[in-house]
Design a protein around this motif. Sequence first.
Motif, mmCIF file in Angstrom:
data_model
loop_
_atom_site.group_PDB
_atom_site.id
_atom_site.type_symbol
_atom_site.label_atom_id
_atom_site.label_comp_id
_atom_site.label_asym_id
_atom_site.label_seq_id
_atom_site.Cartn_x
_atom_site.Cartn_y
_atom_site.Cartn_z
ATOM 1 N N GLY A 24 0.851 -1.294 -0.135
ATOM 2 C CA GLY A 24 -0.113 -0.071 0.091
ATOM 3 C C GLY A 24 0.915 1.294 0.124
ATOM 4 N N ASP A 25 2.256 1.084 -0.469
ATOM 5 C CA ASP A 25 2.843 2.315 -0.545
ATOM 6 C C ASP A 25 2.431 3.166 -1.673
ATOM 7 O OD1 ASP A 25 4.438 1.781 1.647
ATOM 8 O OD2 ASP A 25 6.058 0.661 0.951
ATOM 9 N N VAL A 26 1.950 2.619 -2.744
ATOM 10 C CA VAL A 26 1.626 3.557 -3.864
ATOM 11 C C VAL A 26 -0.171 3.497 -4.121
ATOM 12 C CG1 VAL A 26 3.504 2.887 -5.010
ATOM 13 C CG2 VAL A 26 1.686 1.715 -5.450
ATOM 14 N N ASP A 27 -0.426 4.592 -4.793
ATOM 15 C CA ASP A 27 -2.006 4.752 -4.922
ATOM 16 C C ASP A 27 -2.050 4.760 -6.560
ATOM 17 O OD1 ASP A 27 -1.052 7.288 -5.066
ATOM 18 O OD2 ASP A 27 -2.222 7.886 -3.298
ATOM 19 N N GLU A 47 -11.167 9.296 -0.951
ATOM 20 C CA GLU A 47 -11.024 10.928 -1.476
ATOM 21 C C GLU A 47 -11.143 11.217 -2.732
ATOM 22 O OE1 GLU A 47 -7.297 8.635 -2.017
ATOM 23 O OE2 GLU A 47 -8.775 8.909 -0.356
ATOM 24 N N TYR A 50 -13.345 14.263 -3.953
ATOM 25 C CA TYR A 50 -12.450 15.624 -3.821
ATOM 26 C C TYR A 50 -11.603 15.769 -4.994
ATOM 27 C CZ TYR A 50 -8.604 17.935 -2.066
ATOM 28 O OH TYR A 50 -7.713 18.925 -1.935
ATOM 29 N N ARG A 51 -10.779 14.797 -5.233
ATOM 30 C CA ARG A 51 -9.929 15.079 -6.167
ATOM 31 C C ARG A 51 -10.198 15.173 -7.504
ATOM 32 N NH1 ARG A 51 -7.866 12.227 -9.930
ATOM 33 N NH2 ARG A 51 -9.259 10.654 -10.021
ATOM 34 N N THR A 63 -2.726 22.828 -3.344
ATOM 35 C CA THR A 63 -2.483 22.206 -2.022
ATOM 36 C C THR A 63 -1.162 22.338 -1.664
ATOM 37 O OG1 THR A 63 -4.056 20.400 -2.803
ATOM 38 C CG2 THR A 63 -2.803 20.162 -0.876
ATOM 39 N N VAL A 69 4.911 24.555 1.066
ATOM 40 C CA VAL A 69 5.165 24.452 0.037
ATOM 41 C C VAL A 69 4.239 23.689 -0.958
ATOM 42 C CG1 VAL A 69 6.778 22.664 -1.043
ATOM 43 C CG2 VAL A 69 7.650 23.859 0.697
ATOM 44 N N LEU A 71 2.289 21.656 -3.125
ATOM 45 C CA LEU A 71 2.282 19.991 -3.385
ATOM 46 C C LEU A 71 1.683 19.804 -4.756
ATOM 47 C CD1 LEU A 71 1.692 18.683 0.092
ATOM 48 C CD2 LEU A 71 4.024 19.328 -0.766
ATOM 49 N N TYR A 72 0.772 20.354 -5.114
ATOM 50 C CA TYR A 72 -0.217 20.083 -6.072
ATOM 51 C C TYR A 72 -0.821 21.458 -6.710
ATOM 52 C CZ TYR A 72 -4.263 18.974 -8.663
ATOM 53 O OH TYR A 72 -5.268 18.615 -9.902
ATOM 54 N N ILE A 133 -4.929 14.488 3.547
ATOM 55 C CA ILE A 133 -4.920 13.653 2.204
ATOM 56 C C ILE A 133 -3.796 12.623 2.628
ATOM 57 C CG2 ILE A 133 -3.948 13.504 -0.309
ATOM 58 C CD1 ILE A 133 -4.397 16.365 -0.275
ATOM 59 N N GLY A 134 -4.712 11.339 2.735
ATOM 60 C CA GLY A 134 -3.663 10.230 3.460
ATOM 61 C C GLY A 134 -3.309 10.726 4.896
ATOM 62 N N THR A 136 -1.084 12.944 5.188
ATOM 63 C CA THR A 136 -0.355 14.089 5.302
ATOM 64 C C THR A 136 -1.508 15.375 5.474
ATOM 65 O OG1 THR A 136 0.717 13.607 3.402
ATOM 66 C CG2 THR A 136 0.784 15.944 3.825
ATOM 67 N N GLN B 16 -2.880 14.571 -7.504
ATOM 68 C CA GLN B 16 -2.962 14.738 -6.015
ATOM 69 C C GLN B 16 -3.434 13.740 -5.188
ATOM 70 O OE1 GLN B 16 -5.070 17.867 -4.512
ATOM 71 N NE2 GLN B 16 -7.090 17.549 -5.526
ATOM 72 N N PRO B 18 -3.022 11.062 -2.359
ATOM 73 C CA PRO B 18 -2.537 11.064 -1.042
ATOM 74 C C PRO B 18 -1.170 10.648 -1.107
ATOM 75 C CG PRO B 18 -4.581 9.971 -0.936
ATOM 76 C CD PRO B 18 -4.469 10.088 -2.508
ATOM 77 N N LYS B 19 -0.649 9.493 -1.966
ATOM 78 C CA LYS B 19 0.665 9.232 -1.579
ATOM 79 C C LYS B 19 1.587 10.263 -2.468
ATOM 80 C CE LYS B 19 -0.535 5.533 0.506
ATOM 81 N NZ LYS B 19 0.055 5.154 1.901
ATOM 82 N N ILE B 24 5.778 14.302 -2.129
ATOM 83 C CA ILE B 24 6.225 15.628 -2.438
ATOM 84 C C ILE B 24 6.620 16.440 -1.136
ATOM 85 C CG2 ILE B 24 6.117 17.854 -3.395
ATOM 86 C CD1 ILE B 24 3.835 16.619 -5.085
ATOM 87 N N ILE B 61 3.364 4.507 -8.757
ATOM 88 C CA ILE B 61 3.543 5.983 -8.356
ATOM 89 C C ILE B 61 3.002 6.328 -6.832
ATOM 90 C CG2 ILE B 61 2.562 8.129 -8.825
ATOM 91 C CD1 ILE B 61 1.750 6.954 -11.636
ATOM 92 N N PRO B 62 3.784 6.896 -5.918
ATOM 93 C CA PRO B 62 4.734 7.765 -6.374
ATOM 94 C C PRO B 62 6.074 7.008 -6.680
ATOM 95 C CG PRO B 62 4.231 8.108 -4.205
ATOM 96 C CD PRO B 62 3.362 7.315 -4.661
ATOM 97 N N GLY B 77 7.161 4.493 -3.497
ATOM 98 C CA GLY B 77 6.220 4.915 -2.011
ATOM 99 C C GLY B 77 6.367 6.528 -1.784
#
Lengths: 494, 94
Positions: A24-27, A47, A50-51, A63, A69, A71-72, A133-134, A136, B16, B18-19, B24, B61-62, B77
């Motif tokens: 689950g490190d990537v989405d 989410e 929302y996205r 975002t 900083v 991010l998006y 977001i997740g 974050t 955007q 979550p990951k 970033i 991704i990422p 990750g």
Amino acid sequence: MSPRDPKLPLFENADETVAAIHQGDVDAVVVMHSLEGPQVILLHGAEEPYRVLVERMSDGALTTGPDGVILYVNDRLCEQTGYPSARLVGRDLASLFEGEPPTLVPEVTAEASLLRNDNDAMPVAVWSRPISIGDTTATLVRLTDLSIRRRAEQIAAAERFARSVLEQSTEAIVVLSPDGHITHASGPAEQLAWRPPIGCLFSEAFSLEASTNEDAGTRARFSAESLDTILATKPFHGVEVKVRGDGHAKPTFLLSAGPLVDEHRANVGSIVTLTDITERKRAEEQQATLVAELNHRVKNILAIVQSVAAQTLRSSGSLENFSDAFAGRLKALAIAHDVLTETRWVGIGLSELLAAVLAPFRSPGGTRVSISGPAILLPARTVVPLSMVLNEMTTNATKYGALSTPNGTVGITWLVTGGSEKSVELIWLERGGPEVTGVARNGFGTKLIDHVIRHDLDGSTRIDFDPAGARWTIVFSVSSLTAGQGAAAAPATV
Amino acid sequence: MTETNGYNLRLYVAGQTPKSIAAIANLKKICEQHLPGRYEIEIIDLMKDPALAVRHQIVAIPTLIRQLPEPLKRIIGDLSNTEKVLVGLDIRPT
């Protein structure tokens, strides 16, 4: 499509990739599509709505992380700034703004200037709220373009300003669209128009005619079609026109038109002004009349002076006599003109004229000369001849009659007679002077009195030689009398 | 930046998610902390141009790619494990 980096061995990290997906490190994953090339497949979560909303919203959105900083950024923000997302992500939020960056307070809208890559700045409303977001903690920032709203506000302000100017204007002003229709009108213009002017052609709202008949060329321009075209398209200055209204009076206006330009100096219509010059025209006409009248009177005076000089010369035995008599008669003329000037050639009351002419013979508190009669306004035309007559009678009384002795008196009374054609009957009664023997004084003065009354005053004169003193009866016409003409005036003594 | 000590990093994200957002933020934080003034980050959004995935054979991704210093390295990750990132990028504490 970018070529594969040759430094990277094929599937070097295949195991790691699979493990990352499992953990689950990537989405999102990239899959190779045989026809369309690589495709990104999102591993959807809660989410997702929302996205999609943020990515497709019509406002700019970004975002930021906890440190500010970026991010998006969504596509709309890229359009607003003119930068690709790669140039925006990773920058500090504050660097996007000109001058002081907005202070982000959740759910509160602030205004700021968003920097663009063309060095221009866009006014934006900045709104934010914290989101997760997740794992974050981030802040969603929405930037709404205020350019259109500002422009609308500027247009509305300009419109209010223009309307205010028109409403406050004391002149008739209308604004025409390029096709000649009236879009705005000042209050006086609305009153001058014979129908509600907005939306009408100029010629439909205002009925004009040339001010002067001789200006045929100008008149030809007042056909409705040509006037509407000229006013809407060409500068048009200083033509005098009369406006036909409901009443009989046709006030005179100065008609002018000039172009109405927008901020890019493009012609968007014209401004037509109708300046009321009725009073000015009237003053000009009155001045012309006065000049002509003055010219006429000067000639008359010169003729009178010439006549008086010639006749005084014939009746004078010596140069000294001539000098005295001529000076007295000129003085009577001068007094009459002073009176007329002071009264603006309207005329003067008979009492006031007598007081002015007899002023040299009055003494303070004296009773030698009394004046009594109803109030009468003498027409201007009678002032000069009557002054001459009164001067001669005063001179006679001074030389030969009641005013030649210390105790003699002169009583002057008058009545108003006649119907529609009024006449004044004036009695000049001398008493206390030398005894009158009945010998007529038949000098130039007597002749002048008789001549002037008959010819200039359309009247008659009679003299009775009572031994106690002379009695003159003078009747002359007046064309206008004051109110209260029948009432006896308080006796006056000069 | 010089070739001897500069880090040229490229992070592949997908909009955007979550990951992506987390990656970033984490990368920026790690670089500021451990590579101040010695790094350059390029963020590639594959949602906007998926074809860019080919160059570095991006599958998940990422994904972070260390382009410089060589050799090229890859970390998959959201980069939330700082130790793993430091080891993966071969960054020695300064």
